[in-house]
Design an enzyme around this catalytic site. Structure first.
Site, short mmCIF file in Angstrom:
data_model
loop_
_atom_site.label_atom_id
_atom_site.label_comp_id
_atom_site.label_asym_id
_atom_site.label_seq_id
_atom_site.Cartn_x
_atom_site.Cartn_y
_atom_site.Cartn_z
N GLU A 42 0.86 -1.19 0.00
CA GLU A 42 0.00 0.00 0.00
C GLU A 42 0.90 1.25 0.00
O GLU A 42 1.97 1.23 0.61
CB GLU A 42 -0.88 0.02 1.25
CG GLU A 42 -1.90 1.15 1.25
CD GLU A 42 -2.75 1.23 2.52
OE1 GLU A 42 -2.25 0.84 3.61
OE2 GLU A 42 -3.90 1.70 2.43
N LYS A 115 -9.76 0.51 -2.11
CA LYS A 115 -9.84 0.19 -0.68
C LYS A 115 -11.19 0.62 -0.11
O LYS A 115 -11.59 1.79 -0.25
CB LYS A 115 -8.70 0.90 0.06
CG LYS A 115 -8.61 0.57 1.54
CD LYS A 115 -7.47 1.35 2.17
CE LYS A 115 -7.21 0.94 3.60
NZ LYS A 115 -6.10 1.71 4.20
N CYS A 155 -4.83 -3.44 3.41
CA CYS A 155 -4.47 -3.02 4.77
C CYS A 155 -5.61 -3.15 5.79
O CYS A 155 -5.93 -4.24 6.22
CB CYS A 155 -3.90 -1.61 4.70
SG CYS A 155 -2.80 -1.25 6.10
#
Ligand SMILES: NC(=O)CCC(=O)C(=O)O
Length: 266
Positions: A42, A115, A155
């Site tokens: 990321e 995301k 993440c």
């Protein structure tokens, strides 16, 4: 048939050209080690001094130096390149979409995941609020690779097991990340192993791992975990490459001897 995959660990800086040069060196290293699929972390393309710095380098989908680099490298090396996250321009001029783009061995666009869960954390001097500069995604990302389906996540998504359940059965979960040192030390490995065990699949996590110019410290520990929950390879800190094999026969063995996926009731 077994396939080698690799996770790239970086300590990204505010300089996009510097980060591209580092990614170039490490991805080449992974490909030379035989990796068919390579995952960047990321924020690999920019970890700004301020969170808003990424807005200035955000690219429209399909154009810009970050995407040109990824497409060209995937084609040159003949690999699947999963581009961690890069900032894509959003409809809000003050925010980006934190996006994973996938390139095929022909250098063609092969998948996208934005995301969904945006990180928020506040403890002592540490404070993060991604929703100030990022627009959340809405859609699942699943792609077809030579060894089966690959589920995409980023993440903080790791903390939401329902996202992974919604993907359906996958052979590999990829998770580019920039976990904080504080939360990573406490939660990173246990969460990754839980996702591998409960979904009976491989998990490949590419992390940021060190002290960044913006003063942020990230946990690192990029790793490959097998469907039994065993950590097959790991890099604690610093830049580098983690490689390992996806073995579909091993995964099938785990699913047959412990048919937990078939025993789901909801
Ligand atoms: N960039 C992120 O999503 C960080 C997530 C994190 O550190 C966590 O503990 O969750």
């Amino acid at each position: 048939m077994r396939h080698t995959v690799a996770a790239i660990q970086m300590i990204s800086s505010p300089s996009v050209p510097d980060n591209i040069a580092t990614a170039d060196r490490l991805v080449r290293h992974a490909a030379a080690a035989g990796a068919l699929l390579v995952l960047l972390p990321e924020y690999w393309a920019i970890m700004g001094i301020n969170d808003a710095d990424k807005v200035a380098v955000a690219e429209p989908l399909g154009q810009g130096p970050i995407q040109d680099f990824m497409a060209g490298l995937a084609k040159e090396l003949g690999i699947w390149l999963i581009g961690g996250t890069l900032p894509l321009a959003s409809s809000d001029p003050l925010k980006v979409v934190n996006t994973t783009l996938v390139y095929s061995p022909q250098g063609e666009s092969a998948g996208r995941y934005d995301k969904i869960h945006l990180f928020g954390f506040s403890q002592g001097n540490e404070s993060y609020n991604e929703s100030k500069t990022i627009v959340p995604g809405k859609n699942l990302g699943v792609l077809d690779a030579p060894f089966g389906k690959v589920g995409m996540s980023v993440c903080y998504d790791l903390r939401f097991p329902e996202l992974f359940r919604a993907m359906g059965p996958v052979s590999l979960i990829v998770l580019p990340a920039a976990f904080t040192y504080t939360t990573g030390q406490a939660h990173w490995e246990i969460l990754l192993r839980a996702r591998a065990i409960e979904n009976q699949c491989y998990v490949l996590a590419a992390a940021q791992g060190g002290m960044h110019p913006n003063g942020r410290r990230t946990w690192g520990h990029s790793m490959l975990i097998d469907p039994w929950g065993t950590v097959k390879s790991v890099l604690a800190e610093g830049e580098g490459v983690v490689t390992g094999e996806i073995d579909p026969a091993f995964m099938e063995g785990v699913r047959q001897s412990l048919p937990a996926l078939k025993h789901r009731t909801m």
